[in-house]
Design an enzyme around this catalytic site. Structure first.
Site, PDB file in Angstrom:
ATOM      1  N   CYS A   1      -3.683   2.684  -5.331  1.00 52.59           N
ATOM      2  CA  CYS A   1      -2.751   2.177  -4.324  1.00 52.59           C
ATOM      3  C   CYS A   1      -2.162   0.823  -4.719  1.00 52.59           C
ATOM      4  CB  CYS A   1      -3.512   2.060  -3.005  1.00 52.59           C
ATOM      5  SG  CYS A   1      -2.606   1.291  -1.667  1.00 52.59           S
TER       6      CYS A   1
ATOM      7  N   HIS B   1      -2.355  -3.445  -3.547  1.00 51.68           N
ATOM      8  CA  HIS B   1      -3.743  -3.303  -3.116  1.00 51.68           C
ATOM      9  C   HIS B   1      -4.694  -3.199  -4.317  1.00 51.68           C
ATOM     10  CE1 HIS B   1      -6.689  -0.806  -0.406  1.00 51.68           C
ATOM     11  NE2 HIS B   1      -7.157  -1.982  -0.700  1.00 51.68           N
TER      12      HIS B   1
ATOM     13  N   TYR C   1      -1.967  -1.591   9.122  1.00 51.97           N
ATOM     14  CA  TYR C   1      -0.818  -2.200   8.434  1.00 51.97           C
ATOM     15  C   TYR C   1       0.140  -2.842   9.428  1.00 51.97           C
ATOM     16  CZ  TYR C   1      -2.353   1.358   5.041  1.00 51.97           C
ATOM     17  OH  TYR C   1      -3.091   2.159   4.218  1.00 51.97           O
TER      18      TYR C   1
ATOM     19  N   LYS D   1      -9.018   1.665  -6.714  1.00 54.16           N
ATOM     20  CA  LYS D   1      -7.889   2.264  -6.006  1.00 54.16           C
ATOM     21  C   LYS D   1      -6.623   2.204  -6.849  1.00 54.16           C
ATOM     22  CE  LYS D   1      -9.384   1.377  -1.271  1.00 54.16           C
ATOM     23  NZ  LYS D   1      -9.396   2.599  -0.509  1.00 54.16           N
TER      24      LYS D   1
ATOM     25  N   HIS E   1       0.834  -1.195   0.000  1.00 57.16           N
ATOM     26  CA  HIS E   1       0.000   0.000   0.000  1.00 57.16           C
ATOM     27  C   HIS E   1       0.874   1.252   0.000  1.00 57.16           C
ATOM     28  CE1 HIS E   1      -3.688  -2.147   1.401  1.00 57.16           C
ATOM     29  NE2 HIS E   1      -2.801  -2.949   1.962  1.00 57.16           N
TER      30      HIS E   1
HETATM   31 ZN    ZN Z   1      -3.982   0.452  -0.075  1.00 59.57          ZN
END
Ligand code: ZN
Length: 136
Positions: A124, A115, A39, A122, A10
């Site tokens: 990410c 991710h 995380y 997303k 991420h």
């Molecule tokens: Zn993420």
């Protein structure tokens, strides 16, 4: 022991002038009503690796995949205009490489992915993690 099949990358989704330590992210996630940082590791722009949630505990970083994964977040992910960008510094790349190498030693069957593989809405982590860490 948890069975780890995924190492999910991420970004913290911040602009270059902003900062996101594990402690700050912990506060952001608590503000969402979570039980602290989602995380397991945070890699700062300096290359410093900060520990978030213990590996023995399921994270809160990727819906539907938390139970069997390790979540790593690098500090950054947006350019000055707030657009998704791979902002990893050389030190971050180096630290990520070492961290993932260590994790792969302990969880040899784990796949490294971004991710965005699980959430197409997303960007990410703003780079192709699966491709970059394919041979680790
Ligand atoms: Zn993420």
């Amino acid at each position: 022991m948890r069975t780890i099949t995924l190492i999910i990358l991420h970004c913290s989704g911040i602009k270059p002038e902003q900062r996101s330590s594990a402690r700050q992210i912990d506060q952001w996630h608590r503000a969402k009503g979570w039980q602290g940082i989602g995380y397991h590791y945070v890699v700062r722009r300096s290359g410093t690796v900060e520990v978030g949630r213990p590996e023995t505990k399921a994270g809160a970083h990727c819906q539907g995949h938390n139970r069997h994964s390790i979540g790593i977040c690098y500090e950054g992910g947006l350019d000055a205009q707030g657009r998704p960008a791979d902002t990893r510094t050389d030190r971050q790349k180096e630290a990520l490489h070492l961290l993932i190498k260590d994790l792969k030693k302990r969880y040899p069957k784990a796949l490294v992915v971004g991710h965005n593989v699980f959430n197409k809405y997303k960007a990410c982590p703003c780079f192709d993690a699966a491709k970059e860490y394919m041979n680790m």
